[in-house]
Structures are given as structure tokens and as C-alpha cells.
Enzyme design. Structure first.
Site, PDB file in Angstrom:
ATOM      1  N   HIS A  10       0.840  -1.197   0.000  1.00  0.00           N
ATOM      2  CA  HIS A  10       0.000   0.000   0.000  1.00  0.00           C
ATOM      3  C   HIS A  10       0.877   1.251   0.000  1.00  0.00           C
ATOM      4  O   HIS A  10       2.080   1.174   0.248  1.00  0.00           O
ATOM      5  CB  HIS A  10      -0.839   0.055   1.282  1.00  0.00           C
ATOM      6  CG  HIS A  10      -1.753  -1.105   1.462  1.00  0.00           C
ATOM      7  ND1 HIS A  10      -3.075  -1.061   1.099  1.00  0.00           N
ATOM      8  CD2 HIS A  10      -1.540  -2.340   1.978  1.00  0.00           C
ATOM      9  CE1 HIS A  10      -3.646  -2.219   1.383  1.00  0.00           C
ATOM     10  NE2 HIS A  10      -2.728  -3.015   1.916  1.00  0.00           N
ATOM     11  N   TYR A  39      -2.177  -1.532   9.008  1.00  0.00           N
ATOM     12  CA  TYR A  39      -1.062  -2.218   8.349  1.00  0.00           C
ATOM     13  C   TYR A  39      -0.192  -2.949   9.365  1.00  0.00           C
ATOM     14  O   TYR A  39      -0.108  -2.562  10.519  1.00  0.00           O
ATOM     15  CB  TYR A  39      -0.182  -1.214   7.590  1.00  0.00           C
ATOM     16  CG  TYR A  39      -0.951  -0.295   6.696  1.00  0.00           C
ATOM     17  CD1 TYR A  39      -1.599  -0.777   5.564  1.00  0.00           C
ATOM     18  CD2 TYR A  39      -1.043   1.064   6.985  1.00  0.00           C
ATOM     19  CE1 TYR A  39      -2.317   0.071   4.743  1.00  0.00           C
ATOM     20  CE2 TYR A  39      -1.755   1.919   6.166  1.00  0.00           C
ATOM     21  CZ  TYR A  39      -2.406   1.425   5.051  1.00  0.00           C
ATOM     22  OH  TYR A  39      -3.111   2.263   4.242  1.00  0.00           O
ATOM     23  N   HIS A 107      -2.153  -3.177  -3.679  1.00  0.00           N
ATOM     24  CA  HIS A 107      -3.532  -3.006  -3.224  1.00  0.00           C
ATOM     25  C   HIS A 107      -4.478  -2.777  -4.399  1.00  0.00           C
ATOM     26  O   HIS A 107      -5.626  -3.220  -4.386  1.00  0.00           O
ATOM     27  CB  HIS A 107      -3.591  -1.834  -2.239  1.00  0.00           C
ATOM     28  CG  HIS A 107      -4.930  -1.617  -1.629  1.00  0.00           C
ATOM     29  ND1 HIS A 107      -5.386  -0.368  -1.319  1.00  0.00           N
ATOM     30  CD2 HIS A 107      -5.912  -2.474  -1.266  1.00  0.00           C
ATOM     31  CE1 HIS A 107      -6.604  -0.457  -0.793  1.00  0.00           C
ATOM     32  NE2 HIS A 107      -6.941  -1.726  -0.752  1.00  0.00           N
ATOM     33  N   LYS A 113      -8.442   1.551  -6.623  1.00  0.00           N
ATOM     34  CA  LYS A 113      -7.569   2.616  -6.145  1.00  0.00           C
ATOM     35  C   LYS A 113      -6.238   2.518  -6.865  1.00  0.00           C
ATOM     36  O   LYS A 113      -5.853   1.451  -7.341  1.00  0.00           O
ATOM     37  CB  LYS A 113      -7.347   2.507  -4.641  1.00  0.00           C
ATOM     38  CG  LYS A 113      -8.590   2.722  -3.816  1.00  0.00           C
ATOM     39  CD  LYS A 113      -8.288   2.647  -2.345  1.00  0.00           C
ATOM     40  CE  LYS A 113      -9.569   2.879  -1.560  1.00  0.00           C
ATOM     41  NZ  LYS A 113      -9.322   2.896  -0.139  1.00  0.00           N
ATOM     42  N   CYS A 115      -3.430   2.843  -5.400  1.00  0.00           N
ATOM     43  CA  CYS A 115      -2.517   2.362  -4.366  1.00  0.00           C
ATOM     44  C   CYS A 115      -1.809   1.069  -4.774  1.00  0.00           C
ATOM     45  O   CYS A 115      -2.482   0.131  -5.196  1.00  0.00           O
ATOM     46  CB  CYS A 115      -3.328   2.146  -3.098  1.00  0.00           C
ATOM     47  SG  CYS A 115      -2.444   1.532  -1.677  1.00  0.00           S
TER      48      CYS A 115
END
Length: 130
Positions: A10, A39, A107, A113, A115
Site C-alpha cells: 500500500h 497495516y 492493493h 484505487k 494504491c
């Protein structure tokens, strides 16, 4: 012990220069209502790897995959330091030793996203070779 099937990379999606695990923890608690940082590891701009949630505990970083994954977050958005990338590679080698059957993912593979906002192809290649 949880069965770890995936390692998921991420980004913090922030360019705030003083990011650390404590800062992310505060945001996750106050803005997202999490019990702690989502995380398992956080890599600061200077390459220091900080612990987040303990690995035995499910994360809160990738909906639908938290129970079987480890979440690693890089400070930043689109621009990462060489120190971060060196630390990421070292951390991935360590995690692969612990979880040899785990696959590596960005991710973005599981969400709509950007990410981690970099092409994970090269880091996946490194992971498979080491």
C-alpha cells in the site's frame, strides 16, 4: 496462527513529510474507527521500517482479504525514496521466509484505487527471484 496467503503493498496517499506508524495509527483510529493501525508494517521516507499491527492479528488494509494477508504501507504518493525501496525489498525477503507460499500484490489489484501508485511488476519479479 493465521494462514498468510498474500502480502499486499500500500501507500499512505499523503505527501506529509513526517509520516510514521504513530501518525497512521492516529488517522486510522480517529478517522476510520479502527482499533489500531491497519497495516502490519510501515516504511517511512528515510527507509525505517516500523511495526504496525502484530502479524498474528488480522489487518484492516484490504477489504475481504485482511484475515489471510499482511499489509505493508509505504509513506508517500507516487514518489518514493531509494531508502524505502531498499527497505521494502529487505522486508519482503524476511516475509517470504516466514510465509513462503504467500503471493505479492499491490492493493490496486483488489480495489479501485491507484494504491500503491507505482507499478509493482519489478518488485514482484524481485520477490519471486529471492
Amino acid at each position: 496462527m493465521r494462514k498468510i496467503e498474500k502480502l499486499i503493498i500500500h501507500c499512505s496517499a499523503s505527501t506529509y513529510k513526517d509520516q510514521d506508524a504513530a501518525w497512521i495509527d492516529k488517522i486510522h483510529r480517529e478517522e476510520r474507527g479502527f482499533s489500531s493501525i491497519g497495516y502490519h508494517a510501515f516504511i517511512r521516507y528515510d527507509g525505517v521500517v516500523e511495526a504496525g499491527r502484530p502479524e498474528w492479528q488480522a489487518g484492516a488494509h484490504c477489504q475481504g482479504r485482511n484475515s489471510t494477508s499482511i499489509g505493508v504501507c509505504l509513506a508517500g504518493l507516487r514518489e518514493y525514496t531509494e531508502a524505502q525501496m531498499v527497505s521494502l525489498r529487505s522486508l519482503l525477503i524476511e516475509l517470504k521466509r516466514k510465509y513462503p507460499d504467500a503471493t505479492l500484490h499491490g492493493h490496486c489489484e483488489f480495489s479501485n484505487k491507484e494504491c500503491p501508485a507505482f507499478d509493482v511488476t519489478e518488485i514482484k519479479k524481485f520477490y519471486l527471484e529471492n
